[in-house]
Design an enzyme around this catalytic site. Structure first.
Site, PDB file in Angstrom:
ATOM      1  N   ASP A  77     -55.372  42.762   6.072  1.00  0.00           N
ATOM      2  CA  ASP A  77     -54.659  42.523   7.326  1.00  0.00           C
ATOM      3  C   ASP A  77     -55.553  42.805   8.534  1.00  0.00           C
ATOM      4  O   ASP A  77     -56.604  43.454   8.408  1.00  0.00           O
ATOM      5  CB  ASP A  77     -53.414  43.432   7.359  1.00  0.00           C
ATOM      6  CG  ASP A  77     -52.232  42.772   8.042  1.00  0.00           C
ATOM      7  OD1 ASP A  77     -52.463  41.902   8.905  1.00  0.00           O
ATOM      8  OD2 ASP A  77     -51.088  43.137   7.728  1.00  0.00           O
ATOM      9  N   ASP A  86     -45.247  36.208   9.743  1.00  0.00           N
ATOM     10  CA  ASP A  86     -44.312  37.301   9.439  1.00  0.00           C
ATOM     11  C   ASP A  86     -42.874  36.822   9.531  1.00  0.00           C
ATOM     12  O   ASP A  86     -41.958  37.513   9.104  1.00  0.00           O
ATOM     13  CB  ASP A  86     -44.518  38.462  10.426  1.00  0.00           C
ATOM     14  CG  ASP A  86     -45.641  39.383   9.976  1.00  0.00           C
ATOM     15  OD1 ASP A  86     -46.131  39.213   8.841  1.00  0.00           O
ATOM     16  OD2 ASP A  86     -46.036  40.266  10.756  1.00  0.00           O
TER      17      ASP A  86
HETATM   18  C1  GLA Z   1     -48.596  42.847   9.541  1.00  0.00           C
HETATM   19  C2  GLA Z   1     -48.440  41.825   8.443  1.00  0.00           C
HETATM   20  C3  GLA Z   1     -47.214  42.105   7.619  1.00  0.00           C
HETATM   21  C4  GLA Z   1     -47.282  43.500   7.061  1.00  0.00           C
HETATM   22  C5  GLA Z   1     -47.486  44.506   8.178  1.00  0.00           C
HETATM   23  C6  GLA Z   1     -47.735  45.890   7.631  1.00  0.00           C
HETATM   24  O1  GLA Z   1     -47.606  42.704  10.494  1.00  0.00           O
HETATM   25  O2  GLA Z   1     -48.391  40.538   8.975  1.00  0.00           O
HETATM   26  O3  GLA Z   1     -47.070  41.177   6.589  1.00  0.00           O
HETATM   27  O4  GLA Z   1     -48.303  43.595   6.116  1.00  0.00           O
HETATM   28  O5  GLA Z   1     -48.591  44.161   8.988  1.00  0.00           O
HETATM   29  O6  GLA Z   1     -47.880  46.807   8.629  1.00  0.00           O
END
Ligand code: GLA
Length: 743
Positions: A476, A546
């Protein structure tokens, strides 16, 4: 009679006419040397490379027969410079601009040497140019793939000058596009609304598509574009030129439309706040611009991108992707051993193949309870997971599935042991207060610093050497560069921060891939912030967004599919009300959307009813049957959600046309709506296909054509009527997925 004096006059007037015809026309004699030729499956590129003159485009279009080759340059050639340099013509919009060591701001790039290399896969052309007055060299590369329709082009800039040379602009390429009724299709977006499609005609002035995030580059705008050359964009007809800048950092794509017959399309790393210096002997390689041409509309150009990506650009592009459960929306930071074990058992029981433990598993002095601490401290939180990671890997094995884990290696929180030890490792303007992001404490590490690169490599290396059973990493990146400054870069090189960051990122990824070639790695960046061909050589896929709301995903996945194949598009079934937009959609609808990409789940299975579990289990089993077609087949987008026709529809056809999968989603819920009957595409007209509906919801009546056979010709001319009307169980969010199997 034409005597010598008249002849001279005539020639001069022809030359002046040509000069007036626009920025691309140059006062020069007709080029009679045979052009350089590059071919892909269906595309030909001709270049004129004459010693002492700039490299020029002659032809870019459908593949030429040998018969036509000789005549092309007499038919009216493109006559556009391949890599226009600033200085001797100053108002055309250039790909490269430099300030020489002595302050001279002009550059000329006549051809010096040409080399061609044939490999079984591709033809590589290398054209070296040099400024006649300065020890400044530019090598222009073209790589034409033989098995797919894609040409990659990039340049290498090299200085032999005594004093440092400043690069003010360093694009990867310039392409001429004939003026006419040309439309650009490109993607914009933001967190939770990625990959949105915008289509606009090219008009006078400059269309600029850019990103300045510093870390992630597909929020705000994408580094890819398609040009429909003969009028309003059509999915399955018309000629389309598609281009993707293969870069992970700040970029710009520009289309300059002036008074000439050609638009000038320029693409490269953004030079904004980002000049580069080349000392003697130093060189800089620009990222590839990959471009393709299709006469089968936007969907045709997409298929070219997908074929190229799977064959040459994405990690493990020839391997089926596993069906997974990710813990994030199910438990967020509430990670514990029993919970992880339960989720692993549940996804295994539904037929899933992989479990990914998301954020929240790490931190010792500062345990990660929420997003305000611990990034940088990649040790297991023993309070949450007393038996450590190995116990989880073993548990996954007991359930018969693989185990994956979330990390965010390029980042730290100011509340972390890492930041306490290395406050100088973060990106921030010297002597200024630290600009903090997510959770009020997040900061970006300075990847231009080799010590930071070693540290980031070690995060993965330590995990993989301690727990070789880890099969998947979700990588990430949840913050942009905010404050411009590096403690590592010298004062006179601060402007290189963005570029050095991405060079460092690439170096780390290279090291990881050299040591762990089989690991599956997902690129996530606050959702879909890293959907780009700059990262995909090292990454197997990306998290599209997300936002897992099925309706909004139809739009986002539609746009994303313009450039990226379904094996790269992680698409998960989640709970309702949706966690981002709070919409409630039927489980069938959510499954039918997720099934059109790389299927996964993102929820707490223990909160599902036995009926829901059974439905997902059935869908997973069915997805396994269609997976080869969805993940490796040809995509045909049929009805766009952006066309306001109440539905969206697309299909995938197996390469050998032995089967296909058809998707149909209702996206509007108005009484007295009349939806189009969708004509299919990509089938073999002469074969008979039997239709089977997939993901039937409990109690759903069979479709009238269930198990019936139709010729490909009939399906492509007429399609099949989907049930209309309204009832309690046929809500606005109705959807259908059909498997079509050839007899
Ligand atoms: C980001 C990612 C999510 C998740 C969060 C965890 O927002 O896009 O899918 O992994 O971080 O903190």
């Amino acid at each position: 009679m034409i005597n010598q004096r008249n002849m001279k006059k005539l020639l001069l007037s022809i030359l002046l006419l040509a000069a007036g015809a626009g920025a691309f026309a140059q006062p020069r004699a007709l080029d009679t040397t045979p052009p350089l030729r590059l071919d892909t499956k269906n595309m030909t590129l001709l270049l004129s490379a004459r010693e002492g003159q700039a490299l020029r485009y002659v032809y870019l279009g459908e593949r030429l027969s040998d018969k036509d080759l000789a005549g092309v340059r007499y038919a009216g050639a493109l006559n556009a410079e391949v890599y226009p340099a600033y200085g001797q013509r100053t108002m055309q919009g250039d790909a490269v601009a430099v300030t020489h060591g002595d302050g001279n701001m002009s550059l000329e790039l006549p051809v010096r040497e040409i080399r061609t290399e044939e490999t079984p896969d591709a033809t590589l052309l290398r054209v070296e140019t040099k400024d006649p007055l300065y020890e400044f060299y530019v090598t222009i590369f073209f790589k034409a793939w033989k098995d797919v329709d894609m040409i990659e082009t990039w340049t290498e800039l090299r200085s032999g000058e005594k004093k440092p040379v400043t690069l003010r602009r360093f694009d990867s390429a310039a392409l001429p596009i004939r003026v006419g009724d040309v439309w650009a299709s490109h993607l914009y977006g933001t967190w939770a609304n990625e990959g949105r499609l915008v289509q606009e005609p090219l008009t006078r002035g400059t269309l600029k598509i850019e990103n300045k995030d510093g870390v992630r580059n597909s929020h705000t705008s994408h580094a890819e574009v398609m040009f429909s050359l003969d009028g309003k964009p059509q999915e399955n007809s018309g000629t389309v030129l598609g281009a993707a800048l293969c870069y992970s950092g700040n970029f710009h794509l520009e289309v300059i439309t002036g008074d000439s017959d050609y638009h000038r399309f320029l693409a490269g790393i953004s030079p904004d706040n980002s000049t580069l210096t080349l000392s003697r002997g130093e060189s800089f390689r620009t990222p590839e611009l990959a471009f393709t041409l299709s006469t089968e509309g936007l969907s045709g150009a997409s298929r070219n991108f997908h074929d190229w990506a799977r064959a040459h650009r994405i990690a493990h592009g020839d391997k089926e992707r596993k069906i997974l459960l990710n813990s994030w929306e199910g438990v967020y930071f509430d990670i514990n051993e029993a919970g992880m074990d339960q989720m692993m058992g549940d996804i295994a029981a539904m037929g899933g193949e992989l479990f990914v433990m998301d954020d929240g598993w790490f931190g010792d002095k500062y345990p990660r309870k929420n997003d305000s601490s611990s990034l940088g401290d990649w040790v297991v939180d023993r309070n949450k997971l007393p038996h450590g990671i190995q116990w989880l890997v073993d548990a996954a094995g007991r359930h018969g599935i693989d185990f994956g884990i979330w990390i965010e290696p390029e980042m730290a929180n100011t509340v972390s042991e890492l930041y306490e030890k290395h406050p100088d490792w973060i990106i921030n303007a010297p002597d200024r207060s630290v600009v903090q992001g997510r959770g009020g404490t997040q900061v970006v590490l300075d990847l231009g610093n080799p010590a930071v690169q070693d540290y980031v490599f070690r995060i993965v290396d330590d995990l993989m050497t301690q727990y070789p059973g880890i099969k998947y990493i979700k990588w990430d990146a949840n913050m942009n560069v905010s404050s411009h400054g590096s403690s590592y870069l010298k004062a006179d090189r601060q402007s290189e921060l963005y570029i050095r960051y991405h060079q460092g990122f690439a170096a780390v990824c290279d090291r990881i891939r050299a040591k762990y070639p089989d690991l599956t790695i997902q690129a996530c960046a606050s959702g879909g912030g890293r959907a780009n061909y700059g990262v995909l050589p090292w990454f197997d896929e990306f998290w599209v967004s997300d936002n897992t709301d099925a309706l909004q995903r139809i739009y986002m996945q539609w746009g994303t599919s313009y450039f990226f194949p379904s094996i790269a598009m992680a698409s998960h079934i989640s709970a309702v009300p949706n966690h981002t937009v709070y919409r409630v959609t039927p489980l069938k609808y959510r499954i039918d959307v997720a099934m059109s990409g790389r299927l996964g789940m993102e929820l707490q299975p223990k909160d599902m009813t036995p009926e829901e579990i059974a439905q997902c289990k059935q869908a997973i089993a069915e997805y396994k049957q269609i997976r080869p077609t969805v993940q490796f087949g040809d995509l045909y987008r049929l009805v766009s959600p952006y066309d306001n026709r109440g539905i969206a529809s697309l299909m995938y056809c197996a390469k050998d046309k032995s089967e296909a999968v058809f998707y149909w989603w209702r996206i509007e819920n108005f009484y007295d709506s009349h939806f189009p009957r969708v004509k299919m595409a990509g089938l073999d007209p002469d074969r008979m296909y039997t239709a089977y509906e997939l993901d039937k919801a409990p109690g759903q009546r069979p479709l009238s054509f269930e198990g019936k056979s139709f010729s490909g010709a009939f399906l492509m001319a007429n399609g099949l009527e989907m049930p209309g009307g309204f009832s309690r169980d046929l809500t606005g969010y109705a959807s259908r997925v059909l498997r079509l199997v050839a007899e």
